[in-house]
Write a protein that holds these residues in place. Structure first.
Motif, PDB file in Angstrom:
ATOM      1  N   ALA A 252       5.773 -65.891 -92.329  1.00  0.00           N
ATOM      2  CA  ALA A 252       6.882 -65.167 -91.724  1.00  0.00           C
ATOM      3  C   ALA A 252       8.067 -65.886 -92.672  1.00  0.00           C
ATOM      4  O   ALA A 252       9.215 -66.530 -92.251  1.00  0.00           O
ATOM      5  N   CYS A 253       8.177 -65.374 -93.734  1.00  0.00           N
ATOM      6  CA  CYS A 253       9.294 -65.675 -94.794  1.00  0.00           C
ATOM      7  C   CYS A 253      10.622 -64.950 -94.781  1.00  0.00           C
ATOM      8  O   CYS A 253      11.564 -65.106 -95.153  1.00  0.00           O
ATOM      9  N   LYS A 254      10.415 -63.819 -93.925  1.00  0.00           N
ATOM     10  CA  LYS A 254      11.498 -62.915 -93.850  1.00  0.00           C
ATOM     11  C   LYS A 254      12.185 -63.367 -92.456  1.00  0.00           C
ATOM     12  O   LYS A 254      11.704 -63.473 -91.503  1.00  0.00           O
ATOM     13  N   PRO A 255      13.475 -63.364 -92.593  1.00  0.00           N
ATOM     14  CA  PRO A 255      14.344 -63.734 -91.346  1.00  0.00           C
ATOM     15  C   PRO A 255      14.222 -62.750 -90.222  1.00  0.00           C
ATOM     16  O   PRO A 255      13.914 -61.493 -90.169  1.00  0.00           O
ATOM     17  N   ALA A 256      14.195 -63.229 -89.238  1.00  0.00           N
ATOM     18  CA  ALA A 256      14.354 -62.322 -87.862  1.00  0.00           C
ATOM     19  C   ALA A 256      14.633 -63.124 -86.616  1.00  0.00           C
ATOM     20  O   ALA A 256      14.566 -64.294 -86.634  1.00  0.00           O
ATOM     21  N   VAL A 257      15.213 -62.549 -85.703  1.00  0.00           N
ATOM     22  CA  VAL A 257      15.774 -63.132 -84.547  1.00  0.00           C
ATOM     23  C   VAL A 257      15.637 -62.029 -83.412  1.00  0.00           C
ATOM     24  O   VAL A 257      15.749 -60.830 -83.398  1.00  0.00           O
ATOM     25  N   MET A 258      15.377 -62.436 -82.141  1.00  0.00           N
ATOM     26  CA  MET A 258      15.224 -61.634 -80.981  1.00  0.00           C
ATOM     27  C   MET A 258      16.211 -62.256 -79.867  1.00  0.00           C
ATOM     28  O   MET A 258      16.436 -63.430 -79.588  1.00  0.00           O
ATOM     29  N   ALA A 259      16.495 -61.313 -78.949  1.00  0.00           N
ATOM     30  CA  ALA A 259      17.182 -61.572 -77.528  1.00  0.00           C
ATOM     31  C   ALA A 259      16.892 -60.612 -76.557  1.00  0.00           C
ATOM     32  O   ALA A 259      16.434 -59.619 -76.665  1.00  0.00           O
ATOM     33  N   GLU A 260      16.835 -61.447 -75.359  1.00  0.00           N
ATOM     34  CA  GLU A 260      16.379 -60.735 -74.328  1.00  0.00           C
ATOM     35  C   GLU A 260      17.375 -61.044 -73.063  1.00  0.00           C
ATOM     36  O   GLU A 260      17.413 -62.067 -72.683  1.00  0.00           O
ATOM     37  N   THR A 261      17.634 -60.003 -72.276  1.00  0.00           N
ATOM     38  CA  THR A 261      18.238 -60.233 -70.940  1.00  0.00           C
ATOM     39  C   THR A 261      17.648 -59.191 -70.196  1.00  0.00           C
ATOM     40  O   THR A 261      16.732 -58.662 -70.237  1.00  0.00           O
ATOM     41  N   ASP A 262      18.202 -59.232 -68.671  1.00  0.00           N
ATOM     42  CA  ASP A 262      17.518 -58.304 -67.962  1.00  0.00           C
ATOM     43  C   ASP A 262      17.804 -56.828 -68.342  1.00  0.00           C
ATOM     44  O   ASP A 262      17.275 -56.095 -67.561  1.00  0.00           O
ATOM     45  N   GLN A 263      18.744 -56.674 -69.146  1.00  0.00           N
ATOM     46  CA  GLN A 263      19.035 -55.224 -69.419  1.00  0.00           C
ATOM     47  C   GLN A 263      18.376 -54.789 -70.652  1.00  0.00           C
ATOM     48  O   GLN A 263      18.272 -53.429 -70.860  1.00  0.00           O
ATOM     49  N   TYR A 264      17.949 -55.555 -71.380  1.00  0.00           N
ATOM     50  CA  TYR A 264      17.365 -54.938 -72.838  1.00  0.00           C
ATOM     51  C   TYR A 264      16.568 -56.150 -73.466  1.00  0.00           C
ATOM     52  O   TYR A 264      16.629 -57.406 -73.317  1.00  0.00           O
ATOM     53  N   VAL A 265      15.804 -55.783 -74.562  1.00  0.00           N
ATOM     54  CA  VAL A 265      15.353 -56.509 -75.619  1.00  0.00           C
ATOM     55  C   VAL A 265      15.827 -56.137 -77.028  1.00  0.00           C
ATOM     56  O   VAL A 265      15.829 -54.896 -77.257  1.00  0.00           O
ATOM     57  N   ALA A 266      16.346 -57.067 -77.939  1.00  0.00           N
ATOM     58  CA  ALA A 266      16.957 -56.698 -79.080  1.00  0.00           C
ATOM     59  C   ALA A 266      16.306 -57.370 -80.142  1.00  0.00           C
ATOM     60  O   ALA A 266      15.980 -58.649 -80.104  1.00  0.00           O
ATOM     61  N   PHE A 267      16.101 -56.742 -81.403  1.00  0.00           N
ATOM     62  CA  PHE A 267      15.846 -57.545 -82.488  1.00  0.00           C
ATOM     63  C   PHE A 267      16.784 -57.351 -83.629  1.00  0.00           C
ATOM     64  O   PHE A 267      17.457 -56.099 -83.782  1.00  0.00           O
ATOM     65  N   GLY A 268      17.133 -58.281 -84.563  1.00  0.00           N
ATOM     66  CA  GLY A 268      17.751 -57.987 -85.777  1.00  0.00           C
ATOM     67  C   GLY A 268      17.172 -59.097 -86.797  1.00  0.00           C
ATOM     68  O   GLY A 268      16.687 -60.062 -86.567  1.00  0.00           O
ATOM     69  N   SER A 269      17.545 -58.651 -88.110  1.00  0.00           N
ATOM     70  CA  SER A 269      17.063 -59.482 -89.207  1.00  0.00           C
ATOM     71  C   SER A 269      17.892 -60.747 -89.134  1.00  0.00           C
ATOM     72  O   SER A 269      17.356 -61.652 -89.712  1.00  0.00           O
ATOM     73  N   GLU A 270      19.166 -60.586 -88.529  1.00  0.00           N
ATOM     74  CA  GLU A 270      20.057 -61.564 -88.550  1.00  0.00           C
ATOM     75  C   GLU A 270      20.698 -61.429 -87.139  1.00  0.00           C
ATOM     76  O   GLU A 270      20.830 -60.625 -86.565  1.00  0.00           O
ATOM     77  N   TYR A 271      21.183 -62.855 -86.710  1.00  0.00           N
ATOM     78  CA  TYR A 271      21.825 -63.093 -85.552  1.00  0.00           C
ATOM     79  C   TYR A 271      22.908 -62.170 -85.433  1.00  0.00           C
ATOM     80  O   TYR A 271      23.362 -61.418 -84.315  1.00  0.00           O
ATOM     81  N   ARG A 272      23.660 -62.054 -86.305  1.00  0.00           N
ATOM     82  CA  ARG A 272      25.030 -61.277 -86.328  1.00  0.00           C
ATOM     83  C   ARG A 272      24.776 -60.024 -85.998  1.00  0.00           C
ATOM     84  O   ARG A 272      25.897 -59.113 -85.509  1.00  0.00           O
ATOM     85  N   ALA A 273      23.593 -59.165 -85.982  1.00  0.00           N
ATOM     86  CA  ALA A 273      23.373 -57.751 -85.699  1.00  0.00           C
ATOM     87  C   ALA A 273      23.562 -57.888 -84.091  1.00  0.00           C
ATOM     88  O   ALA A 273      23.579 -56.889 -83.799  1.00  0.00           O
ATOM     89  N   LEU A 274      23.334 -58.929 -83.446  1.00  0.00           N
ATOM     90  CA  LEU A 274      23.216 -58.676 -82.081  1.00  0.00           C
ATOM     91  C   LEU A 274      24.567 -59.113 -81.405  1.00  0.00           C
ATOM     92  O   LEU A 274      24.525 -59.032 -80.042  1.00  0.00           O
ATOM     93  N   VAL A 275      25.639 -59.741 -81.894  1.00  0.00           N
ATOM     94  CA  VAL A 275      26.520 -60.307 -81.425  1.00  0.00           C
ATOM     95  C   VAL A 275      27.351 -59.476 -80.552  1.00  0.00           C
ATOM     96  O   VAL A 275      28.158 -59.767 -79.573  1.00  0.00           O
ATOM     97  N   SER A 276      27.207 -58.178 -80.791  1.00  0.00           N
ATOM     98  CA  SER A 276      28.446 -57.223 -80.357  1.00  0.00           C
ATOM     99  C   SER A 276      27.626 -56.683 -78.945  1.00  0.00           C
ATOM    100  O   SER A 276      28.119 -55.777 -78.058  1.00  0.00           O
ATOM    101  N   LEU A 277      26.388 -56.959 -78.627  1.00  0.00           N
ATOM    102  CA  LEU A 277      25.600 -56.327 -77.364  1.00  0.00           C
ATOM    103  C   LEU A 277      26.058 -56.997 -76.158  1.00  0.00           C
ATOM    104  O   LEU A 277      26.560 -58.281 -76.132  1.00  0.00           O
ATOM    105  N   PRO A 278      26.037 -56.395 -74.822  1.00  0.00           N
ATOM    106  CA  PRO A 278      26.553 -56.901 -73.803  1.00  0.00           C
ATOM    107  C   PRO A 278      25.772 -58.301 -73.242  1.00  0.00           C
ATOM    108  O   PRO A 278      24.480 -58.044 -73.312  1.00  0.00           O
ATOM    109  N   GLY A 279      26.234 -59.200 -72.793  1.00  0.00           N
ATOM    110  CA  GLY A 279      25.846 -60.328 -72.317  1.00  0.00           C
ATOM    111  C   GLY A 279      25.035 -61.075 -73.227  1.00  0.00           C
ATOM    112  O   GLY A 279      24.176 -61.772 -72.911  1.00  0.00           O
ATOM    113  N   ILE A 280      25.118 -60.733 -74.354  1.00  0.00           N
ATOM    114  CA  ILE A 280      24.410 -61.752 -75.556  1.00  0.00           C
ATOM    115  C   ILE A 280      24.653 -63.270 -75.267  1.00  0.00           C
ATOM    116  O   ILE A 280      24.067 -64.137 -75.701  1.00  0.00           O
ATOM    117  N   GLU A 281      25.879 -63.577 -74.829  1.00  0.00           N
ATOM    118  CA  GLU A 281      26.187 -64.963 -74.630  1.00  0.00           C
ATOM    119  C   GLU A 281      25.251 -65.478 -73.621  1.00  0.00           C
ATOM    120  O   GLU A 281      25.087 -67.037 -73.985  1.00  0.00           O
TER     121      GLU A 281
END
Length: 298
Positions: A252-281
């Motif tokens: 697992a040398c390649k970067p990866a981050v995931m996020a999950e809410t009641d509305q979605y599951v999201a994946f990005g190579s970096e967290y900055r790809a996810l920051v504009s998603l609704p409810g990410i906070e």
């Protein structure tokens, strides 16, 4: 290098925004892969019809009267939607193989990007923002999708070398990493009747999963098997008709981050790809564990 994004919607009210959300995520990953980009969208499944997405280097010539010519060839109605260098052909579900065969005769220069009830793949050389604009990705709706920005390291910068790769109905894959045993796998898969069109190792990874699922494995089981059968380092994000999966190799040398809410599951190579998603906070955010399969189904 390369950048991967993925979004699996649980909340149907977000489906009209899928393309716009994925576009923002993809553009954020531009500096991880500025030479080409692609996106896969799952939407509009129809039990009686199937979609064949094709690409042409000369669309004005290849797409002219293509729907009418294909209709004459298969004897069934064909609908066509042209988007720049790509066209989505809607054919009766029982005429997919006949339509693919006819396309090879009618327009031999066409490249098939994807086939399935709901999958459409759009990819081209160029910056992610330009590729997304070319195909109006921000206006697309759907239930889930994945995207990729490429920095070519093992092959030329071409449309066919761009991700995602699709090797089975409603199946696609994007990849960050490098497989060391792709040539031996390519030969094995060809013996099993599953062929690849490029020398890209990612297409071999996609074909491997297609082979496993063709032989009865679920997406999760196919991803589990990949940890034993694929050598090298990789992060895969995979789409199927109703599913979305992620796996990283044991190192697992390649970067990866995931996020999950009641509305979605999201994946990005970096967290900055996810920051504009609704409810990410308030999302549950984590780094996917090595050699661990994550998947969701509708």
């Amino acid at each position: 290098m390369c950048g991967i994004v993925g979004l699996f919607l649980k909340d149907k009210s977000l489906e009209p925004k899928l393309g716009a959300m994925l576009t923002d995520m993809l553009i954020t990953m531009t500096d991880r892969g500025p030479d080409s980009a692609g996106i896969a969208i799952y939407s509009g499944a129809n039990d009686k019809a199937a979609k064949i997405t094709v690409q042409s280097a000369n669309p004005e010539k290849d797409f002219a009267n293509l729907d009418a010519d294909l209709k004459d060839a298969i004897g069934k109605p064909v609908l066509m939607l042209v988007k720049s260098t790509h066209a989505v052909l809607e054919v009766p579900a029982d005429q997919v193989e006949a339509a693919r065969s006819a396309l090879g005769q009618l327009r031999p220069a066409l490249k098939v990007m994807s086939v399935g009830d709901s999958l459409e793949i759009y990819k081209e050389v160029g910056l992610p923002k330009d590729v997304a604009k070319r195909f109006d990705v921000s206006k697309m709706h759907g239930s889930h999708g994945i995207g990729h920005t490429r920095m070519a390291t093992e092959s030329a910068v071409t449309t066919m070398g761009a991700h995602p790769f699709s090797t089975g109905p409603d199946q696609c894959l994007v990849h960050n990493g490098s497989l060391s045993n792709h040539n031996s796998l390519r030969r094995m898969l060809a013996h099993e009747g599953i062929f690849t069109e490029t020398m890209n190792d990612t297409e071999v990874g996609a074909a491997y999963l297609t082979w496993r699922m063709k032989n009865g494995a679920t997406l999760g089981e196919a991803l589990e098997s990949s940890l034993e059968d694929l050598d090298g380092f990789f992060t895969f994000v995979v789409g199927t008709h109703d599913g979305f999966g992620v796996v990283r190799d044991p190192i697992a040398c390649k970067p990866a981050v995931m996020a999950e809410t009641d509305q979605y599951v999201a994946f990005g190579s970096e967290y900055r790809a996810l920051v504009s998603l609704p409810g990410i906070e308030t999302a549950r955010v984590w780094e996917p564990e090595p050699a661990t399969v994550y998947f969701w189904n509708h």
